[in-house]
Design a protein around this motif. Sequence first.
Motif, mmCIF file in Angstrom:
data_model
loop_
_atom_site.group_PDB
_atom_site.id
_atom_site.type_symbol
_atom_site.label_atom_id
_atom_site.label_comp_id
_atom_site.label_asym_id
_atom_site.label_seq_id
_atom_site.Cartn_x
_atom_site.Cartn_y
_atom_site.Cartn_z
ATOM 1 N N LEU A 103 46.931 39.043 36.591
ATOM 2 C CA LEU A 103 46.703 39.286 38.008
ATOM 3 C C LEU A 103 46.953 40.754 38.343
ATOM 4 N N GLY A 104 46.023 41.329 39.086
ATOM 5 C CA GLY A 104 46.150 42.725 39.471
ATOM 6 C C GLY A 104 45.542 43.690 38.472
ATOM 7 N N GLU A 105 45.023 43.161 37.361
ATOM 8 C CA GLU A 105 44.406 44.028 36.342
ATOM 9 C C GLU A 105 42.932 43.665 36.155
ATOM 10 N N GLY A 106 42.251 43.528 37.263
ATOM 11 C CA GLY A 106 40.845 43.125 37.215
ATOM 12 C C GLY A 106 40.608 41.964 38.152
ATOM 13 N N GLN A 107 39.368 41.689 38.416
ATOM 14 C CA GLN A 107 38.967 40.648 39.359
ATOM 15 C C GLN A 107 39.337 39.265 38.842
ATOM 16 N N LEU A 108 39.698 38.372 39.759
ATOM 17 C CA LEU A 108 39.961 36.985 39.370
ATOM 18 C C LEU A 108 38.705 36.387 38.731
ATOM 19 N N PRO A 109 38.846 35.649 37.630
ATOM 20 C CA PRO A 109 37.674 35.134 36.907
ATOM 21 C C PRO A 109 37.121 33.846 37.519
ATOM 22 N N VAL A 110 36.816 33.910 38.820
ATOM 23 C CA VAL A 110 36.296 32.733 39.527
ATOM 24 C C VAL A 110 35.165 33.169 40.457
ATOM 25 N N GLN A 111 34.396 32.183 40.898
ATOM 26 C CA GLN A 111 33.310 32.446 41.842
ATOM 27 C C GLN A 111 33.887 32.605 43.242
ATOM 28 N N TRP A 112 33.438 33.643 43.966
ATOM 29 C CA TRP A 112 33.913 33.848 45.336
ATOM 30 C C TRP A 112 33.429 32.702 46.240
ATOM 31 N N GLY A 113 34.258 32.346 47.217
ATOM 32 C CA GLY A 113 33.859 31.382 48.243
ATOM 33 C C GLY A 113 33.720 29.952 47.763
ATOM 34 N N LEU A 114 34.392 29.607 46.669
ATOM 35 C CA LEU A 114 34.195 28.281 46.055
ATOM 36 C C LEU A 114 35.275 27.265 46.425
ATOM 37 N N PHE A 115 36.480 27.728 46.759
ATOM 38 C CA PHE A 115 37.640 26.833 46.784
ATOM 39 C C PHE A 115 38.046 26.409 48.198
ATOM 40 N N ASP A 116 38.379 25.136 48.317
ATOM 41 C CA ASP A 116 38.850 24.591 49.598
ATOM 42 C C ASP A 116 40.279 25.046 49.895
ATOM 43 N N VAL A 117 41.072 25.164 48.837
ATOM 44 C CA VAL A 117 42.452 25.627 48.958
ATOM 45 C C VAL A 117 42.740 26.608 47.821
ATOM 46 N N VAL A 118 43.367 27.732 48.150
ATOM 47 C CA VAL A 118 43.863 28.666 47.134
ATOM 48 C C VAL A 118 45.363 28.805 47.351
ATOM 49 N N VAL A 119 46.119 28.676 46.276
ATOM 50 C CA VAL A 119 47.574 28.711 46.395
ATOM 51 C C VAL A 119 48.167 29.632 45.336
ATOM 52 N N ILE A 120 49.173 30.420 45.738
ATOM 53 C CA ILE A 120 49.928 31.255 44.796
ATOM 54 C C ILE A 120 51.406 31.108 45.144
ATOM 55 N N VAL A 121 52.163 30.574 44.222
ATOM 56 C CA VAL A 121 53.590 30.294 44.453
ATOM 57 C C VAL A 121 54.418 31.010 43.386
ATOM 58 N N GLY A 122 55.370 31.827 43.830
ATOM 59 C CA GLY A 122 56.321 32.436 42.902
ATOM 60 C C GLY A 122 55.946 33.809 42.396
#
Length: 226
Positions: free
Chosen positions: A119-138
């Motif tokens: 994370l933070g070293e390049g774009q997330l390897p996912v399609q933009w606008g795809l997810f109903d929920v995005v979560v980042i914990v910790g």
Amino acid sequence: MSADTNTFENVKAVILSCHKNSTSEEKVNFYNTWAENYDQDVAVLDYRAPSLAANSISTHFSGDREAAVVLDVACGTGLVAQQMKRHGFGHFVGIDGSQAMLEVARESGLYQDLKQCMLGEGQLPVQWGLFDVVVIVGALSVGQVPVDVVRELCKSTKPGGYICMTTRSNHDNLQYKASLERELKQMEEEELWTCVEYSQVEDWERAVSEQEHGYISGAVYIYKKL
């Protein structure tokens, strides 16, 4: 010394050793080594962030939970997905920097897809606008993930979808938390999302730094993408 205190002291030593790792490679190596004992160790810390985040998401999400696609960023061994499963969510995609953590997550059987990414070293390897929920914990804390990653979390979310983030509120993390909140507010002013919940929680997890005792506090943020 009781067995519980001994265990806590051991876990404390493990976590404090992580703070000495400065490069991305050192951090990944640390988490790869920790993966096997991670769940037991954070249980000793009474680490409540995964359940608190899942509870907050459940409060706001009114759609079809079985069909909803959840992106679990910095998923680790899968603690957040375990908690969200209890609330009826069933489709998870996980991202983490540690391959060993991802292997433990894979064994849980909770994830439809898992991707290794720093994370933070390049774009997330996912399609933009795809997810109903995005979560980042910790992971949103000093020495872990840069604040500007939150923009990618927003881009990954469907319009009308939810982004859940957590951070610690202890002394060592206050400067990071202030930077994070400036970025969240800036994105709200840019009309990218709107804040639907900010919760400050006193008993977040047991303190591990020498300057703090008892429990440290933390915060849960829920935003809705416009």
